[in-house]
Each structure stands twice: as C-alpha cells, then as structure tokens.
Design an enzyme around this catalytic site. Structure first.
Site, PDB file in Angstrom:
ATOM      1  N   HIS A 104      -2.728   8.272   5.592  1.00  0.00           N
ATOM      2  CA  HIS A 104      -3.020   6.942   5.073  1.00  0.00           C
ATOM      3  C   HIS A 104      -4.472   6.595   5.413  1.00  0.00           C
ATOM      4  CE1 HIS A 104      -2.004   3.192   3.273  1.00  0.00           C
ATOM      5  NE2 HIS A 104      -2.143   2.475   4.376  1.00  0.00           N
TER       6      HIS A 104
ATOM      7  N   PHE B  89       1.565  -3.338   4.534  1.00  0.00           N
ATOM      8  CA  PHE B  89       1.960  -4.645   5.034  1.00  0.00           C
ATOM      9  C   PHE B  89       3.445  -4.842   4.740  1.00  0.00           C
ATOM     10  CE2 PHE B  89      -2.433  -6.936   4.566  1.00  0.00           C
ATOM     11  CZ  PHE B  89      -2.939  -6.147   5.578  1.00  0.00           C
TER      12      PHE B  89
ATOM     13  N   LYS C 141      -9.376   8.275   1.591  1.00  0.00           N
ATOM     14  CA  LYS C 141      -9.883   6.899   1.538  1.00  0.00           C
ATOM     15  C   LYS C 141     -11.306   6.803   2.074  1.00  0.00           C
ATOM     16  CE  LYS C 141      -5.506   4.335   1.843  1.00  0.00           C
ATOM     17  NZ  LYS C 141      -4.548   5.432   2.031  1.00  0.00           N
TER      18      LYS C 141
ATOM     19  N   GLU D 236      -1.134   5.881  13.350  1.00  0.00           N
ATOM     20  CA  GLU D 236      -0.831   7.037  12.515  1.00  0.00           C
ATOM     21  C   GLU D 236      -1.009   8.329  13.294  1.00  0.00           C
ATOM     22  OE1 GLU D 236      -1.708   8.639   7.989  1.00  0.00           O
ATOM     23  OE2 GLU D 236      -3.059   7.162   8.864  1.00  0.00           O
TER      24      GLU D 236
ATOM     25  N   CYS E  44       0.804  -1.227   0.000  1.00  0.00           N
ATOM     26  CA  CYS E  44       0.000   0.000   0.000  1.00  0.00           C
ATOM     27  C   CYS E  44       0.837   1.278   0.000  1.00  0.00           C
ATOM     28  CB  CYS E  44      -0.943  -0.003   1.197  1.00  0.00           C
ATOM     29  SG  CYS E  44      -1.973  -1.482   1.251  1.00  0.00           S
TER      30      CYS E  44
ATOM     31  N   HIS F 253      -9.782   1.972   0.034  1.00  0.00           N
ATOM     32  CA  HIS F 253      -8.334   1.780   0.021  1.00  0.00           C
ATOM     33  C   HIS F 253      -7.939   1.089  -1.277  1.00  0.00           C
ATOM     34  CE1 HIS F 253      -4.306   1.174   0.997  1.00  0.00           C
ATOM     35  NE2 HIS F 253      -4.392   0.503   2.131  1.00  0.00           N
TER      36      HIS F 253
END
Length: 409
Positions: free
Chosen positions: A301, A397, A333, A312, A161, A338
């Site tokens: 994010h 990830f 998002k 975050e 991502c 996402h």
C-alpha cells in the site's frame, strides 16, 4: 470452481496511460507528481498532486462527456484500453457472459463541488438534472456496462482506498463461481479538486513539500510527511481461463486468491501492528492454498504516511515471521501518488505486469530509509527478477483491508 486469468490491462495514471506507457514509466521510476493544474490551488496548503494527462475526446464524444464526472471519464478510458490490450472487441463483451465490477472510493466529487456552487448562487432548481447520475459511485461500472452492452453481473465496491483490490476480488469470485466469463474490474478516482485536496490537507494527511513535488511521495523514509493525492483509473479484464486459452489470449497472470478484513479499530488510523492487515494477508494466502514463503513479491500500500508505512511493515513481518523472510517490497505510489479508490486497480496492473515481464518495479525517493522500516523495498531502480507469486495489498479509512494473490502463468 473456474480458474481466472488477467488478459488485459488499462492503466490511466499520472505516469502513463496504456499498458506499455505505464510499464516503461515504472521501469524508469518516473515521477507523476507536479503542481496542480486542474484548478487554482493557490489558497491551499497543499498545491501538488498526481494528475492524468489524457484527451477525453479520444474515448468519449463531448456531449456524452459533459454528462459524466471525470472519474467515469477515466474509467471508460481504462476499460477501452484494457479491452484492446486483451485483444477483444466490443462485440466480444456484449451479452450476459460479461460483467463489471469497477469501484470508486468517493465518486463524483468534482460534480458535487460544481453543483453546490450553482445551488447556493442560483438556486436548487438551476442544478443540472444529471447531478445525481454524475455523482454516484456505481456510474463507473454502469457506464462501462452500457458502453459495451455487458449485461452480466454488475457491482460496485466502495471501500475507500481498498476499493480497487476489493473490486478485483469481487470480479474474481464472480467468474470463479461460473456467473460470468469476462469481467471489467478495478477502480477509478478523480479527487484532485479543491475539496478533495483541501479535505485531506486539513486532516494533515498530505505531504506539504510543494516546492519539491517530484520527491514528495517518499514511502518508507524517515522524512515522509504524508501522502500525495493522485487521480486515475486501473481497469483489468479478468477472464475464465479455459475461454482465454481457447482464443489464444496473452495471459498476464492468474488470480488465485483474495481476502478482505476489517480493523474495527478507528476511522482513519490502522490497527496497532497492522493486525487487520495481518488477518487479511493470511486469509488471502489461505484462499490461494499457499504459504507465505511461496510469495516472491509484495506490491505494498506504501502511502508515505508515518502510520501506514510502519504498521504495514510490522504486518509483513508478522505474516512472514521475520524481516529476513519477507520478500521484496515496493510502493508504486512513490511514482503515481495515492489514487485512492483507483489504487488497487492501478497497483494490481503493476503487479501482474511485474510477473509477466520478470521486472519488479522500484520504490522512488527512498533516500533516507527509516531505521524502523528495514525490509527490502527495492529502492530507486527496477529489479530484474522472475517470481512466480505476487501479492497486492491495500488498506483504507474505516479499517478496510484487501489483498489479492496473483500467479505467473
């Protein structure tokens, strides 16, 4: 070192395709999440996603399209839109002065699924000879380069991502070093497939609000229960500044810094307190020659997952020193879902559009703010505020982090 500017954007998103459509959709806090139509999702626990409404025939002839995975379809559309938005022609980007750095977090997942079915039902020798070329993640960069004859540097970033932001940083460095004058960059993803949605669903990573998809992506809320998967592409044209000025280009923003880092902690969970994100943001600001106080907007994010949104927020507080010092934040998002490897490209576009238009996009669905998440997340409505510096961040990830610093021109 050369200076690098953004002169064109090609968003292909669940809330709008093309620069104007995407910008206006952000300003009305549009919803791009709906029941899945790309396949029959009735046997899955998650049956919603952010799908792109696009006529591929506009950008590719049917014979060519059949030989390409959907993620490449979306990347090619984004590249064509970005090129036109920059006021450039195919001839302008033909040659070794122009290159590509367009990534994908997964690549041709739909192709893998369809070919696997052929393999097990009809045998391996009945698979398409285009299987491997359709599958591999570098084909977005490769096909964009072939389409335009861009024979300069060509790379593919694959960091889940964080891919889109990592690609922008790669393209920025390429021009900064004088290795190219123009770069197509960003990310593309086509993950709304049975295995894509099913795989994230069995991880318990996705929201299960199937009956209310329009409010399912709700970053920073107490009731967030996972992210909503989306597909799309975000392609930007980066250009050497002197060249752009000489041709009278419209400039959205200047890229002035970027950095990546690794959590080196866990395959899916962020490091406690967002430690990896803290390093990444600090390094990006150092690269730009700025202090945290110089930043006026953060495109987060903001996935709508319990772990990401908390860590975050903690990372932002650590970098800026206090809640009060953190600049306005939003998660686009909340509108698009996402889009995985495309996220950094799409959100990089949203960030430079915010700088250029003087309007900061909102966070949709912020109905019940989590008490632990107490920053200024720009709820519900866009904010008309001209800022000079903005930061776009993405985490992934594998503990991959990326941050890009943009400056208003």
């Amino acid at each position: 070192m050369k200076r690098v500017v953004v002169t064109g954007v090609g968003p292909v998103t669940p809330i709008g395709v093309g620069a104007d459509a995407f910008l206006q959709a952000q300003h009305r806090a549009a919803n791009g999440i709906r029941a899945i139509t790309l396949f029959d999702a009735s046997d899955l626990s998650v049956r919603m996603a952010g799908e792109v409404d696009i006529d591929v025939d506009t950008y590719l002839d049917r014979k060519e399209a059949r030989r390409l995975d959907r993620f490449v379809h979306l990347a090619v559309a984004g590249a064509e839109l970005a090129l036109a938005d920059a006021g450039l022609t195919h001839e302008d980007v033909a040659g070794e002065h122009a290159g590509t750095s367009i990534g994908s977090g997964i690549g041709g997942l739909g192709t893998w699924e369809a070919t696997s079915e052929v393999r097990w039902k009809r045998g391996a020798m009945r698979m398409s000879p285009f299987f491997i070329p359709q599958l591999i993640a570098n084909m977005a960069s490769g096909h964009v380069a072939m389409r335009f004859g861009s024979t300069g540097p060509s790379n593919t970033v694959v960091t889940a991502c964080a891919t889109g932001s990592g690609s922008i940083i790669d393209a920025y460095r390429t021009i900064e070093r004088g290795e190219a004058e123009i770069m197509f960059t960003g990310g593309a993803e086509a993950c709304v497939t049975p295995m894509g949605i099913g795989g994230f669903a069995v991880m318990k990573a996705l929201s299960t609000r199937n009956d209310e998809p329009e409010t399912a992506s709700r970053p920073f809320t107490a009731s967030r229960d996972g992210f909503v998967a989306g597909e799309g592409a975000g392609v930007l044209i980066l250009e050497e500044r002197e060249r752009a000025v000489a041709r009278g280009a419209r400039i959205y923003a200047e890229v002035i810094g970027g950095a990546t880092s690794a959590d080196a902690y866990h395959i899916t969970a962020p490091a406690p307190g967002g430690a990896g994100a803290v390093r990444c943001i600090r390094w990006a600001l150092r690269d730009a020659g700025l202090e945290p106080a110089d930043v006026g907007y953060l495109n987060a994010h903001g996935t709508s997952t319990p772990a990401n949104d908390l860590n975050e927020t903690l990372a932002f507080k650590a970098v800026w020193g206090s809640r009060e010092a953190v600049p306005p934040v939003s998660s686009t998002k909340s509108m698009t879902g996402h889009t995985l490897g495309a996220a950094g490209g799409i959100e990089g576009i949203a960030t430079v559009q915010a700088l250029h238009a003087g309007v900061l996009p909102p966070t949709r669905n912020l109905f019940d703010p989590d008490p632990e998440l107490d920053l200024d997340y720009i709820p519900h409505e866009p904010r008309h505020e001209q800022v000079d510096v903005a930061l776009s961040v993405n985490f992934a990830f594998g503990g991959q982090n990326a941050a890009v610093v943009f400056k208003r021109v």
